[in-house]
Scaffold this motif. Structure first.
Motif, PDB file in Angstrom:
ATOM      1  N   SER A  49      27.663 126.469  54.052  1.00 15.28           N
ATOM      2  CA  SER A  49      26.246 126.516  54.410  1.00 15.28           C
ATOM      3  C   SER A  49      25.371 126.666  53.168  1.00 15.28           C
ATOM      4  O   SER A  49      24.303 126.055  53.068  1.00 15.28           O
ATOM      5  N   ARG A  50      25.833 127.442  52.194  1.00 14.74           N
ATOM      6  CA  ARG A  50      25.073 127.586  50.947  1.00 14.74           C
ATOM      7  C   ARG A  50      25.025 126.270  50.179  1.00 14.74           C
ATOM      8  O   ARG A  50      23.987 125.926  49.577  1.00 14.74           O
ATOM      9  N   ASP A  51      26.141 125.559  50.165  1.00 17.35           N
ATOM     10  CA  ASP A  51      26.173 124.248  49.501  1.00 17.35           C
ATOM     11  C   ASP A  51      25.121 123.310  50.092  1.00 17.35           C
ATOM     12  O   ASP A  51      24.399 122.619  49.374  1.00 17.35           O
ATOM     13  N   VAL A  52      25.059 123.277  51.418  1.00 18.48           N
ATOM     14  CA  VAL A  52      24.132 122.378  52.103  1.00 18.48           C
ATOM     15  C   VAL A  52      22.686 122.762  51.797  1.00 18.48           C
ATOM     16  O   VAL A  52      21.840 121.895  51.531  1.00 18.48           O
ATOM     17  N   VAL A  53      22.398 124.061  51.810  1.00 17.82           N
ATOM     18  CA  VAL A  53      21.044 124.522  51.493  1.00 17.82           C
ATOM     19  C   VAL A  53      20.677 124.172  50.055  1.00 17.82           C
ATOM     20  O   VAL A  53      19.560 123.697  49.778  1.00 17.82           O
ATOM     21  N   LEU A  54      21.609 124.385  49.124  1.00 19.23           N
ATOM     22  CA  LEU A  54      21.348 124.050  47.719  1.00 19.23           C
ATOM     23  C   LEU A  54      21.070 122.562  47.554  1.00 19.23           C
ATOM     24  O   LEU A  54      20.150 122.167  46.820  1.00 19.23           O
ATOM     25  N   MET A  55      21.858 121.719  48.217  1.00 16.58           N
ATOM     26  CA  MET A  55      21.627 120.275  48.134  1.00 16.58           C
ATOM     27  C   MET A  55      20.198 119.928  48.533  1.00 16.58           C
ATOM     28  O   MET A  55      19.512 119.155  47.858  1.00 16.58           O
ATOM     29  N   LYS A  56      19.763 120.489  49.650  1.00 20.93           N
ATOM     30  CA  LYS A  56      18.405 120.189  50.140  1.00 20.93           C
ATOM     31  C   LYS A  56      17.350 120.681  49.168  1.00 20.93           C
ATOM     32  O   LYS A  56      16.351 119.999  48.907  1.00 20.93           O
ATOM     33  N   LEU A  57      17.565 121.876  48.592  1.00 22.85           N
ATOM     34  CA  LEU A  57      16.580 122.459  47.678  1.00 22.85           C
ATOM     35  C   LEU A  57      16.405 121.637  46.409  1.00 22.85           C
ATOM     36  O   LEU A  57      15.324 121.635  45.816  1.00 22.85           O
ATOM     37  N   VAL A 113      24.188 125.476  62.732  1.00 20.69           N
ATOM     38  CA  VAL A 113      22.740 125.505  62.512  1.00 20.69           C
ATOM     39  C   VAL A 113      22.293 126.913  62.110  1.00 20.69           C
ATOM     40  O   VAL A 113      21.529 127.093  61.153  1.00 20.69           O
ATOM     41  N   ASN A 114      22.786 127.913  62.819  1.00 20.75           N
ATOM     42  CA  ASN A 114      22.414 129.296  62.533  1.00 20.75           C
ATOM     43  C   ASN A 114      22.858 129.717  61.133  1.00 20.75           C
ATOM     44  O   ASN A 114      22.113 130.384  60.400  1.00 20.75           O
ATOM     45  N   LEU A 115      24.082 129.323  60.735  1.00 20.85           N
ATOM     46  CA  LEU A 115      24.579 129.671  59.401  1.00 20.85           C
ATOM     47  C   LEU A 115      23.702 129.069  58.302  1.00 20.85           C
ATOM     48  O   LEU A 115      23.349 129.741  57.323  1.00 20.85           O
ATOM     49  N   ILE A 116      23.372 127.802  58.450  1.00 16.73           N
ATOM     50  CA  ILE A 116      22.536 127.140  57.438  1.00 16.73           C
ATOM     51  C   ILE A 116      21.167 127.797  57.376  1.00 16.73           C
ATOM     52  O   ILE A 116      20.631 128.077  56.287  1.00 16.73           O
ATOM     53  N   ASN A 117      20.587 128.096  58.530  1.00 12.98           N
ATOM     54  CA  ASN A 117      19.256 128.708  58.556  1.00 12.98           C
ATOM     55  C   ASN A 117      19.274 130.129  57.983  1.00 12.98           C
ATOM     56  O   ASN A 117      18.328 130.540  57.314  1.00 12.98           O
ATOM     57  N   ARG A 118      20.362 130.869  58.226  1.00  8.81           N
ATOM     58  CA  ARG A 118      20.477 132.227  57.672  1.00  8.81           C
ATOM     59  C   ARG A 118      20.506 132.214  56.148  1.00  8.81           C
ATOM     60  O   ARG A 118      20.129 133.204  55.508  1.00  8.81           O
ATOM     61  N   HIS A 119      20.971 131.115  55.568  1.00 11.13           N
ATOM     62  CA  HIS A 119      21.045 131.025  54.105  1.00 11.13           C
ATOM     63  C   HIS A 119      19.853 130.283  53.506  1.00 11.13           C
ATOM     64  O   HIS A 119      19.899 129.834  52.361  1.00 11.13           O
ATOM     65  N   GLY A 120      18.778 130.164  54.288  1.00  4.43           N
ATOM     66  CA  GLY A 120      17.529 129.652  53.735  1.00  4.43           C
ATOM     67  C   GLY A 120      17.236 128.198  54.021  1.00  4.43           C
ATOM     68  O   GLY A 120      16.233 127.667  53.533  1.00  4.43           O
ATOM     69  N   GLY A 121      18.088 127.535  54.804  1.00  8.35           N
ATOM     70  CA  GLY A 121      17.839 126.138  55.141  1.00  8.35           C
ATOM     71  C   GLY A 121      17.013 126.000  56.407  1.00  8.35           C
ATOM     72  O   GLY A 121      16.638 126.992  57.043  1.00  8.35           O
ATOM     73  N   ASP A 173      16.057 110.050  60.581  1.00  8.24           N
ATOM     74  CA  ASP A 173      15.057 109.740  59.548  1.00  8.24           C
ATOM     75  C   ASP A 173      13.853 110.676  59.640  1.00  8.24           C
ATOM     76  O   ASP A 173      13.351 111.172  58.625  1.00  8.24           O
ATOM     77  N   LEU A 174      13.387 110.919  60.870  1.00  9.84           N
ATOM     78  CA  LEU A 174      12.227 111.802  61.061  1.00  9.84           C
ATOM     79  C   LEU A 174      12.523 113.217  60.581  1.00  9.84           C
ATOM     80  O   LEU A 174      11.701 113.855  59.923  1.00  9.84           O
ATOM     81  N   LEU A 175      13.714 113.709  60.910  1.00  7.97           N
ATOM     82  CA  LEU A 175      14.086 115.058  60.493  1.00  7.97           C
ATOM     83  C   LEU A 175      14.217 115.156  58.982  1.00  7.97           C
ATOM     84  O   LEU A 175      13.727 116.111  58.362  1.00  7.97           O
ATOM     85  N   VAL A 176      14.882 114.191  58.376  1.00  6.20           N
ATOM     86  CA  VAL A 176      15.081 114.209  56.920  1.00  6.20           C
ATOM     87  C   VAL A 176      13.740 114.149  56.198  1.00  6.20           C
ATOM     88  O   VAL A 176      13.499 114.897  55.239  1.00  6.20           O
ATOM     89  N   GLN A 177      12.844 113.281  56.675  1.00  2.51           N
ATOM     90  CA  GLN A 177      11.528 113.154  56.039  1.00  2.51           C
ATOM     91  C   GLN A 177      10.688 114.418  56.196  1.00  2.51           C
ATOM     92  O   GLN A 177       9.777 114.668  55.408  1.00  2.51           O
ATOM     93  N   SER A 178      11.008 115.219  57.217  1.00  4.85           N
ATOM     94  CA  SER A 178      10.274 116.467  57.449  1.00  4.85           C
ATOM     95  C   SER A 178      10.994 117.673  56.833  1.00  4.85           C
ATOM     96  O   SER A 178      10.695 118.822  57.176  1.00  4.85           O
ATOM     97  N   ASP A 179      11.958 117.409  55.946  1.00  2.00           N
ATOM     98  CA  ASP A 179      12.693 118.447  55.215  1.00  2.00           C
ATOM     99  C   ASP A 179      13.603 119.296  56.090  1.00  2.00           C
ATOM    100  O   ASP A 179      13.913 120.443  55.753  1.00  2.00           O
ATOM    101  N   PHE A 180      14.070 118.736  57.207  1.00  2.00           N
ATOM    102  CA  PHE A 180      15.080 119.394  58.019  1.00  2.00           C
ATOM    103  C   PHE A 180      16.467 118.847  57.681  1.00  2.00           C
ATOM    104  O   PHE A 180      16.599 117.747  57.131  1.00  2.00           O
TER     105      PHE A 180
END
Length: 301
Positions: A49-57, A113-121, A173-180
């Motif tokens: 989950s941290r990896d995924v959040v870092l990628m987005k950031l 979803v909960n794990l990713i959101n707990r780590h800031g995503g 596409d809509l979610l990605v463009q909205s930073d989700f």
């Protein structure tokens, strides 16, 4: 803990090494199939989950597809229903499909979803039924008959097991463009609204194709693709992979993963990676270090 100079220099070196990769992949889409031990071990779940959040950031667009076979099997056992597998796929009658859908969309998806959101995503859970994301059709398997005098193969009815017919990427596409960060359960919808259970590797590959992803990453419970001596095979092109299939090096459970990866790179995905999900931060190690881990497959060198 006091930070020593050597430790600080190591950290600085790692950050510096990652910079060109962050620049290269910024704005690109990476599709990740999340499964195996990485989904059941608490430390591995946290690192993923941290990896995924870092990628987005840092500007990369991760899209996560997850499995859930062990969780489905446990609930089926609790309700007294035996799991049946043919050619590695779960026979899925109507009752089993209801349980598959409940586990994948109601339990596993929401936990990720909960794990990713707990780590800031900012993750959003979907199934292939949402926004008609995954159009599916019934999968028919064939096998040779026991009677050698009958040349026509037997057609096996797997019930609600499906294959991808078409991907509609609009909602992703809509979610990605909205930073989700989209987190997708591999359930497809048929022409008449039927639900279909689809192999998560297959869904990940087809979604990577439809999104024109930079990378497809498949997390497994092995170090990657191994040769006949058990040594890890790293950089391979499509021709080399086909040779390994022909000589039997690639077989059994690895075969569908490799075929999925091959189809993706043939369809324009820049590269596919088979990584050991038992390694903490496997995704980041592959993306942001010079050495990388696992097996890389490209259409050509």
């Amino acid at each position: 803990m006091t930070l020593t100079v050597d430790h600080a220099m190591n950290i600085a070196q790692v950050l510096t090494e990652s910079l060109p990769y962050i620049q290269r992949f910024a704005g690109k889409t990476v599709v990740i199939k999340y499964g195996g031990n990485a989904m059941v071990d608490d430390d591995l779940k946290k690192s993923f989950s941290r990896d995924v959040v870092l990628m987005k950031l840092v500007g990369i667009n991760p899209v996560v597809i997850h499995g859930g076979g062990p969780q489905i099997g446990r609930l089926l056992e609790r309700v007294g229903k035996q799991s049946e597998f043919i050619q590695g796929m779960r026979v899925t009658d109507k009752e089993t499909m209801d349980i598959v859908e409940m586990v994948l969309s109601g339990q596993v998806n929401k936990e990720i979803v909960n794990l990713i959101n707990r780590h800031g995503g900012h993750a959003v859970g979907l199934t292939g039924k949402d926004g008609t994301l995954i159009h599916a059709e019934k999968l028919h398997l064939t096998q040779d008959r026991d009677d050698p005098t009958i040349n026509i193969p037997e057609i096996i009815d797997m019930g609600h097991v499906g294959k991808v017919k078409q991907i509609n990427t609009r909602i992703v596409d809509l979610l990605v463009q909205s930073d989700f960060i989209p987190v997708i359960a591999p359930i497809g919808v048929g022409e008449n609204g039927q639900s279909y259970n689809i192999n998560a590797d297959l869904v990940a590959g087809k979604l990577a194709e439809a999104l024109r992803a930079e990378k497809l990453i498949l997390l497994t419970n092995t170090p990657g693709l191994l040769d006949k001596e058990g040594k890890l095979l790293t950089g391979l092109n499509a021709e080399q992979v086909q040779s390994l299939i022909a000589d039997g090096t690639i077989s059994d459970g690895m075969l569908p993963k490799i075929q999925c990866a091959l189809e993706a790179v043939h369809a324009g995905v820049r590269s596919a990676h088979i990584l050991d999900g038992r390694v903490e931060h496997a995704v980041i190690l592959e993306l942001f270090t010079d050495e990388g881990i696992g097996t890389l497959i490209r259409n050509r060198h």
